[in-house]
Design a protein around this motif. Structure first.
Motif, short mmCIF file in Angstrom:
data_model
loop_
_atom_site.label_atom_id
_atom_site.label_comp_id
_atom_site.label_asym_id
_atom_site.label_seq_id
_atom_site.Cartn_x
_atom_site.Cartn_y
_atom_site.Cartn_z
N SER A 1 82.61 107.15 -18.17
CA SER A 1 82.32 105.84 -17.62
C SER A 1 81.07 105.24 -18.25
CB SER A 1 82.15 105.94 -16.10
OG SER A 1 81.89 104.68 -15.52
N ALA A 2 80.05 106.07 -18.43
CA ALA A 2 78.82 105.61 -19.09
C ALA A 2 79.11 105.21 -20.53
CB ALA A 2 77.76 106.70 -19.05
N ALA A 3 79.94 105.99 -21.20
CA ALA A 3 80.27 105.70 -22.60
C ALA A 3 81.03 104.39 -22.74
CB ALA A 3 81.10 106.84 -23.17
N MET A 4 81.89 104.08 -21.78
CA MET A 4 82.62 102.82 -21.87
C MET A 4 81.67 101.63 -21.77
SD MET A 4 85.89 101.38 -19.73
CE MET A 4 87.08 102.31 -20.73
N ALA A 5 80.73 101.69 -20.84
CA ALA A 5 79.76 100.60 -20.70
C ALA A 5 78.97 100.41 -22.00
CB ALA A 5 78.82 100.88 -19.53
N LEU A 6 78.59 101.52 -22.61
CA LEU A 6 77.81 101.45 -23.84
C LEU A 6 78.66 101.06 -25.04
CD1 LEU A 6 75.67 104.62 -23.17
CD2 LEU A 6 74.77 102.30 -23.44
N GLY A 7 79.89 101.54 -25.09
CA GLY A 7 80.78 101.17 -26.18
C GLY A 7 81.08 99.68 -26.18
N GLY B 1 78.21 106.66 -13.39
CA GLY B 1 78.25 106.63 -14.85
C GLY B 1 78.18 105.22 -15.38
N ASN B 2 78.89 104.31 -14.74
CA ASN B 2 78.87 102.91 -15.15
C ASN B 2 77.46 102.34 -15.03
OD1 ASN B 2 79.26 99.81 -14.04
ND2 ASN B 2 80.68 100.34 -15.69
N ILE B 3 76.78 102.69 -13.95
CA ILE B 3 75.39 102.21 -13.75
C ILE B 3 74.48 102.80 -14.82
CG2 ILE B 3 73.40 102.30 -12.21
CD1 ILE B 3 75.43 102.30 -9.87
N ALA B 4 74.61 104.10 -15.08
CA ALA B 4 73.75 104.74 -16.08
C ALA B 4 73.93 104.11 -17.45
CB ALA B 4 74.06 106.24 -16.14
N GLY B 5 75.19 103.85 -17.85
CA GLY B 5 75.44 103.22 -19.14
C GLY B 5 74.85 101.83 -19.23
N ALA B 6 75.02 101.06 -18.17
CA ALA B 6 74.50 99.69 -18.16
C ALA B 6 72.97 99.67 -18.20
CB ALA B 6 75.01 98.95 -16.92
N MET B 7 72.34 100.58 -17.44
CA MET B 7 70.88 100.59 -17.40
C MET B 7 70.28 101.13 -18.70
SD MET B 7 69.87 99.17 -14.63
CE MET B 7 71.22 98.04 -15.01
N LEU B 8 70.97 102.07 -19.34
CA LEU B 8 70.51 102.54 -20.64
C LEU B 8 70.59 101.40 -21.65
CD1 LEU B 8 71.36 105.90 -22.36
CD2 LEU B 8 71.28 103.79 -23.66
N ASN B 9 71.68 100.67 -21.64
CA ASN B 9 71.81 99.53 -22.55
C ASN B 9 70.75 98.48 -22.26
OD1 ASN B 9 73.37 97.86 -24.55
ND2 ASN B 9 73.54 96.54 -22.75
N HIS B 10 70.46 98.26 -20.99
CA HIS B 10 69.41 97.30 -20.62
C HIS B 10 68.06 97.74 -21.19
CE1 HIS B 10 67.10 94.47 -18.19
NE2 HIS B 10 66.34 95.48 -17.79
N GLY B 11 67.79 99.05 -21.14
CA GLY B 11 66.53 99.54 -21.68
C GLY B 11 66.43 99.33 -23.17
N LEU B 12 67.51 99.62 -23.90
CA LEU B 12 67.51 99.38 -25.34
C LEU B 12 67.33 97.89 -25.65
CD1 LEU B 12 70.41 101.74 -26.49
CD2 LEU B 12 67.97 102.04 -26.97
N THR B 13 67.98 97.08 -24.87
CA THR B 13 67.89 95.63 -25.08
C THR B 13 66.46 95.13 -24.90
OG1 THR B 13 70.17 95.32 -24.33
CG2 THR B 13 68.74 93.39 -24.29
N MET B 14 65.80 95.57 -23.83
CA MET B 14 64.45 95.12 -23.58
C MET B 14 63.47 95.62 -24.63
SD MET B 14 64.51 93.16 -20.93
CE MET B 14 66.02 92.58 -21.71
N GLU B 15 63.74 96.78 -25.23
CA GLU B 15 62.85 97.31 -26.25
C GLU B 15 63.00 96.56 -27.59
OE1 GLU B 15 63.21 101.87 -24.48
OE2 GLU B 15 63.93 101.42 -26.52
N ARG B 16 64.17 95.93 -27.81
CA ARG B 16 64.45 95.35 -29.12
C ARG B 16 64.52 93.83 -29.16
NH1 ARG B 16 69.18 99.65 -30.95
NH2 ARG B 16 67.86 101.49 -30.76
N PHE B 17 64.70 93.23 -28.01
CA PHE B 17 64.89 91.75 -28.02
C PHE B 17 63.55 91.02 -28.09
CE2 PHE B 17 65.62 87.64 -25.89
CZ PHE B 17 66.63 87.16 -26.71
#
Length: 310
Positions: A28-34, A294-310
């Motif tokens: 589920s986490a992988a789908m959010a990130l994919g 899992g869906n929450i973890a994937g979304a929050m990990l993506n949010h963290g990457l986004t905030m670090e790079r945007f």
């Protein structure tokens, strides 16, 4: 299926996220990130805790399906996303690095990850009762929501004591009027609690259980140490567990007083860059809950990457 080779080139060993554990929560986490086009590696050792369970319930759109079939379908859907790779292996070591984390697998491969998700699950500690392990997940069960409906109205045992037994009895009482609590030792109930149990026709037996007689994992009776038998159709059991992997702890993740990985509402652990989801961090042991966290973890990990790079 996109399999990662054990001796892949360096550019094939670095990922934005590595997910350790590829069952419901990890997939589920992988789908959010994919879907966010993140470069993700899932590493899974193929040892889900529900591998003996014949059918999964209480998960809308999948009620009554085999757990393995749900996971297989999920894996096929997740791997349609080009940035997601799946590897059948086991992570056995990990360290923090300049860019995040470095993981080592049993096959000898190493992978670098900016961030980690542990979807590693837990291991149930089986008691030394003959037949218990063979019935676990089939008719010796842990959750009325996952399995209770199928055993409604049937002779049911609750292998627990004290507050755990009372909690299970209160839930199971709505499903059957044929309940016996098996404490396997001195009952740990107050006089008021015993009166409540008695008023509902719930018997308490303190003689230790030595064996569960069964037919292919389906309980037929429990055998007590004094030789007596009691016919039962199902047994709920509150048993201890350990983390399936000690790597989160070795990397500094804190555990709760109940032995689960401590996470916040966004599935973040106490270590920056590490998330956890599924049974390893939640008392709600169900497929539906694992998918949700899992869906929450994937979304929050993506949010963290986004905030670090945007």
């Amino acid at each position: 299926m996109k399999e990662q080779e054990a001796h892949s080139p360096a550019e094939g060993r670095s990922f934005e996220a590595v997910i350790v554990g590829g069952s419901y929560a990890g997939l589920s986490a992988a789908m959010a990130l994919g879907r966010a086009l993140r470069k993700v590696l899932i590493i899974d050792s193929a040892l889900p805790c529900n591998r003996q369970t014949p059918h999964s319930h209480n998960f809308i759109t999948h009620d009554g399906e085999k757990p393995g079939a749900i996971a297989e379908k999920a894996r096929a859907q997740v791997l349609k996303y080009d940035t997601v790779t799946f590897r059948r292996d086991e992570v056995v070591g990990g360290t923090k690095s300049m860019g995040g984390f470095e993981l080592t697998t049993r096959s000898g491969a190493t992978f670098n990850a900016e961030k980690l998700i542990f979807a590693t699950g837990i291991k149930d500690t089986m008691p030394a009762i003959k037949g218990f392990a063979a019935c676990w997940g089939i008719s010796v069960i842990h959750c009325p929501y996952c399995h209770g409906y199928e055993y409604r109205g049937q002779n049911t045992g609750i292998m627990a004591n004290g507050e755990k037994a009372l909690h299970l009895a209160s839930l199971v009482n709505n499903l059957t009027g044929k309940i016996t609590i098996l404490t396997s030792g001195q009952p740990d109930f107050s006089s008021g609690q015993l009166e409540k149990l008695d008023s509902r026709g719930i018997q308490v037996v303190s003689t230790p259980v030595s064996e569960i007689e069964h037919d292919g994992g389906h309980v037929r009776s429990v055998v007590f140490e004094d030789g007596r038998k009691m016919e039962l159709d199902a047994v709920y059991a509150a048993i201890p567990f350990t983390q399936h992997s000690d790597l989160p702890f070795l990397l500094g993740c804190e555990l709760t007083e109940h032995g689960r990985i401590k996470v916040d509402a966004g599935q973040k652990t106490t270590v920056n860059g590490i998330f956890a989801c599924g049974d390893n961090s939640s008392p709600m042991r169900s497929v539906a809950s694992a998918v949700s966290t899992g869906n929450i973890a994937g979304a929050m990990l993506n949010h963290g990457l986004t905030m670090e790079r945007f």
